[in-house]
Design an enzyme around this catalytic site. Structure first.
Site, PDB file in Angstrom:
ATOM      1  N   LYS A 102       0.896  -1.222   0.304  1.00 49.23           N
ATOM      2  CA  LYS A 102      -0.146   0.301  -0.131  1.00 49.23           C
ATOM      3  C   LYS A 102       0.796   0.974   0.221  1.00 49.23           C
ATOM      4  O   LYS A 102       1.805   1.375   0.699  1.00 49.23           O
ATOM      5  CB  LYS A 102      -1.161  -0.079   1.291  1.00 49.23           C
ATOM      6  N   GLY A 227     -19.854   6.717   2.737  1.00 50.68           N
ATOM      7  CA  GLY A 227     -18.596   7.448   2.076  1.00 50.68           C
ATOM      8  C   GLY A 227     -19.622   6.706   0.666  1.00 50.68           C
ATOM      9  O   GLY A 227     -20.518   5.705  -0.013  1.00 50.68           O
ATOM     10  N   GLY A 229     -18.119   8.166  -2.144  1.00 53.06           N
ATOM     11  CA  GLY A 229     -16.565   7.848  -3.745  1.00 53.06           C
ATOM     12  C   GLY A 229     -17.488   6.748  -5.013  1.00 53.06           C
ATOM     13  O   GLY A 229     -18.233   6.579  -4.666  1.00 53.06           O
ATOM     14  N   ASN A 230     -16.296   5.973  -5.066  1.00 52.38           N
ATOM     15  CA  ASN A 230     -15.932   4.817  -5.792  1.00 52.38           C
ATOM     16  C   ASN A 230     -17.588   3.875  -5.263  1.00 52.38           C
ATOM     17  O   ASN A 230     -17.494   3.070  -6.216  1.00 52.38           O
ATOM     18  CB  ASN A 230     -14.537   4.494  -6.506  1.00 52.38           C
ATOM     19  N   GLY A 232     -18.586   3.598  -2.110  1.00 52.91           N
ATOM     20  CA  GLY A 232     -19.762   4.156  -1.841  1.00 52.91           C
ATOM     21  C   GLY A 232     -20.995   3.760  -3.012  1.00 52.91           C
ATOM     22  O   GLY A 232     -22.243   3.660  -2.788  1.00 52.91           O
TER      23      GLY A 232
HETATM   24  P1  NAD Z   1     -12.946   8.142  -2.491  1.00 51.53           P
HETATM   25  O1  NAD Z   1     -12.203   9.136  -2.559  1.00 51.53           O
HETATM   26  O2  NAD Z   1     -13.411   7.521  -4.266  1.00 51.53           O
HETATM   27  O3  NAD Z   1     -14.422   8.450  -2.142  1.00 51.53           O
HETATM   28  C1  NAD Z   1     -14.199   7.765  -0.748  1.00 51.53           C
HETATM   29  C2  NAD Z   1     -15.813   8.384  -0.638  1.00 51.53           C
HETATM   30  O4  NAD Z   1     -15.729   8.803   1.487  1.00 51.53           O
HETATM   31  C3  NAD Z   1     -15.821  10.070  -0.820  1.00 51.53           C
HETATM   32  O5  NAD Z   1     -16.906  10.216  -0.355  1.00 51.53           O
HETATM   33  C4  NAD Z   1     -15.501  11.484   0.843  1.00 51.53           C
HETATM   34  O6  NAD Z   1     -16.027  12.412   1.287  1.00 51.53           O
HETATM   35  C5  NAD Z   1     -16.332   9.735   2.127  1.00 51.53           C
HETATM   36  N1  NAD Z   1     -15.335  10.330   3.453  1.00 51.53           N
HETATM   37  C6  NAD Z   1     -14.620  10.381   3.948  1.00 51.53           C
HETATM   38  N2  NAD Z   1     -14.581  10.782   4.804  1.00 51.53           N
HETATM   39  C7  NAD Z   1     -15.536  10.419   5.521  1.00 51.53           C
HETATM   40  C8  NAD Z   1     -16.428  10.675   6.912  1.00 51.53           C
HETATM   41  N3  NAD Z   1     -15.792  11.050   7.737  1.00 51.53           N
HETATM   42  N4  NAD Z   1     -17.866  10.468   6.632  1.00 51.53           N
HETATM   43  C9  NAD Z   1     -18.201   9.672   5.772  1.00 51.53           C
HETATM   44  N5  NAD Z   1     -17.521   9.828   4.810  1.00 51.53           N
HETATM   45  C10 NAD Z   1     -16.288  10.295   4.473  1.00 51.53           C
HETATM   46  O7  NAD Z   1     -12.086   6.217  -2.560  1.00 51.53           O
HETATM   47  P2  NAD Z   1     -12.730   5.158  -2.364  1.00 51.53           P
HETATM   48  O8  NAD Z   1     -12.033   3.940  -3.402  1.00 51.53           O
HETATM   49  O9  NAD Z   1     -14.660   4.663  -2.292  1.00 51.53           O
HETATM   50  O10 NAD Z   1     -12.831   4.538  -1.071  1.00 51.53           O
HETATM   51  C11 NAD Z   1     -13.354   3.888   0.109  1.00 51.53           C
HETATM   52  C12 NAD Z   1     -13.311   2.510   0.897  1.00 51.53           C
HETATM   53  O11 NAD Z   1     -13.625   1.835   0.045  1.00 51.53           O
HETATM   54  C13 NAD Z   1     -11.127   2.834   1.178  1.00 51.53           C
HETATM   55  O12 NAD Z   1     -11.423   2.196   2.760  1.00 51.53           O
HETATM   56  C14 NAD Z   1     -11.095   2.157   0.294  1.00 51.53           C
HETATM   57  O13 NAD Z   1      -9.572   1.868   1.104  1.00 51.53           O
HETATM   58  C15 NAD Z   1     -11.491   1.201   0.426  1.00 51.53           C
HETATM   59  N6  NAD Z   1     -11.737   0.476  -1.074  1.00 51.53           N
HETATM   60  C16 NAD Z   1     -11.182   0.836  -2.364  1.00 51.53           C
HETATM   61  C17 NAD Z   1     -11.136  -0.229  -3.346  1.00 51.53           C
HETATM   62  C18 NAD Z   1     -11.216   0.326  -4.415  1.00 51.53           C
HETATM   63  O14 NAD Z   1     -11.139  -0.289  -5.469  1.00 51.53           O
HETATM   64  N7  NAD Z   1     -11.578   2.521  -5.015  1.00 51.53           N
HETATM   65  C19 NAD Z   1     -10.956  -1.384  -3.277  1.00 51.53           C
HETATM   66  C20 NAD Z   1     -10.978  -1.988  -1.879  1.00 51.53           C
HETATM   67  C21 NAD Z   1     -11.591  -0.529  -1.446  1.00 51.53           C
END
Ligand code: NAD
Length: 417
Positions: A102, A227, A229-230, A232
């Site tokens: 990571k 959340g 983002g991607n 959520g």
């Molecule tokens: P992202 O940057 O696309 O989205 C993150 C989201 O979380 C945003 O909407 C942000 O505003 C929100 N957020 C941040 N702090 C917050 C809080 N305190 N309360 C509420 N919302 C909050 O990131 P992502 O890729 O969607 O990743 C989200 C989680 O999923 C992370 O823990 C990441 O490690 C995990 N993850 C992602 C992937 C992937 O393929 N992208 C794969 C496995 C795990």
């Protein structure tokens, strides 16, 4: 709350079920290598600014290190170590031939221009270039990093390698496999962007059929997602499409909810459109705080933001029957204990969000073999693989009479050793 301490306490809990030697345990408790870099980035005002980043290479026992790059102003070493460790466990749970790694870069990307973001992404690759490659370490997107950023990084990496000698078409294609989560027209895989959310949905489907944690009264199931983002967005979309009422959604600035959870649902696609127009979720539904969202009386609670969201402070107030951990590390070990006692089923991150790395592995394989798979093939293989993992872990949890997280760790540790 130190995420790496949390990760080690999850590990200790699982180790009680296994008979391992001290050396084997030590291999699990320490990362193989930590790279720490300070690198200059040219800013729009012409000045150079130094940024700080890490790459933790946790385990290469099952294949090249694999794990995302996180951009965040408060990223720290313990967080990145925990995330790298969970990647090693996750790849073993998903049974893909990759290890765990990571990256974290200390930056608030919202404060950078597009050009500065590109300069930073390329500069970070230059700083870690000698430690990554298709057969050594394969990064991907994570919080605040995107397919576009993966494209800049891959391009920079290929430029660096080209300086060492002209590359054949095959060599160039193989170097594309150094990063996953790339755009579709630049070596990316069909289905990668949606893969984490889609995988989580398949896991939930597979387990719901077996665990019967939710009595069916013919009512629509309800879900709240923290959340947007991607991860959520896509899990919300897949749940909504299969008939769940999405009663609340949130991002770092707060959330929105429906007024009548039994009758109404938010439409994630319209909410995303609204968020893009307004620049915030505020006003795209009735406002709600993140704290309120986590404590809503829903069937499924989906943390999809960051670590340490469900803790000993709020676990007692959580009313959901199932927690689908789409974020990494959202539940502390203390909260886990409370949920276990309350009979709340926690579907652990190392299983629930493993769809992302599974399709990243498919992307890596396609690049190395010069293939392009159809979306249908990617989704079918993902469904098969992740459903198999979910059912294996459920069987282990029943055999060992333990929760799904420990069962996932036991399965992974057996494969790792
Ligand atoms: P992202 O940057 O696309 O989205 C993150 C989201 O979380 C945003 O909407 C942000 O505003 C929100 N957020 C941040 N702090 C917050 C809080 N305190 N309360 C509420 N919302 C909050 O990131 P992502 O890729 O969607 O990743 C989200 C989680 O999923 C992370 O823990 C990441 O490690 C995990 N993850 C992602 C992937 C992937 O393929 N992208 C794969 C496995 C795990």
């Amino acid at each position: 709350m130190n995420p790496f301490d949390n990760a080690l306490s999850q590990l200790d809990k699982a180790l009680k079920f296994l008979k391992l030697g001290e050396d084997q345990i030590a291999r699990l408790k320490f990362p193989e290598k930590i790279i720490s870099v300070n690198f200059p980035v040219e800013m729009d005002n012409g000045q150079k600014k130094i940024f700080h980043g890490f790459r933790v290479q946790y385990s290469s026992k099952r294949g090249p290190y694999k794990g995302g790059i996180r951009y965040h102003p408060r990223v720290d070493m313990n967080e990145v170590k925990a995330l790298a460790f969970w990647m090693a466990i996750k790849c073993a749970v998903a049974d893909i031939p990759m290890g765990g790694g990571k990256s974290g870069v200390e930056v608030d990307p919202k404060k950078l221009s597009e050009k500065e973001l590109e300069n930073l992404s390329r500069a970070y690759v230059r700083a870690i270039a000698q430690d990554i490659g298709p057969f050594s370490d394969v990064p991907a997107p994570d919080v605040n990093t995107t397919p576009q950023i993966m494209k800049w990084m891959t391009d920079e990496f290929i430029k660096i390698r080209s300086k060492q000698g002209t590359l054949s078409v095959e060599e160039k294609s193989s170097l594309m496999a150094t990063f996953t989560g790339k755009p579709l027209d630049y070596g990316g895989s069909q289905g990668r962007t949606e893969a984490t959310g889609r995988g989580g949905f398949f896991v939930l489907q597979a387990l719901l059929e077996k665990i019967k944690a939710i009595p069916s009264h013919g009512k629509k199931l309800t879900a709240a997602i923290q959340g947007f983002g991607n991860v959520g967005f896509y899990i919300a979309k897949f749940l909504a499409e299969s008939g769940y009422n999405i009663v609340a959604l949130s991002d770092s600035r707060g959330g929105i909810a429906v007024k009548n959870p039994e009758a109404d649902s938010l439409d994630p696609v319209s909410v995303l459109k609204c968020k893009k127009e307004k620049g915030t979720l505020n006003g795209c539904g009735a406002n709600i705080t993140n704290k309120e969202l986590l404590e809503l009386p829903v069937d499924i609670l989906v943390p999809a933001a960051l670590e340490n969201q469900l803790t000993s402070e709020n676990a007692g107030q959580v009313k959901a029957k199932i927690i689908l951990e789409m974020a990494n590390g959202p539940t502390t070990p203390q909260a886990d204990e409370i949920f276990f006692k309350k009979n709340v089923t926690v579907i652990p991150d190392v299983l629930a969000n493993s769809g992302g790395v599974t399709v990243s592995y498919f992307e890596w394989k396609q690049n190395l073999e010069g293939e392009k798979w159809t979306e249908d093939k990617v989704n079918t293989l993902l469904k098969d693989k992740i459903t198999k993992a979910a059912l294996e872990i459920l069987a282990t949890s029943r055999d060992m009479k333990t929760d799904l997280r420990s069962a996932a760790f036991i399965t992974a540790i057996r494969r790792l050793i």
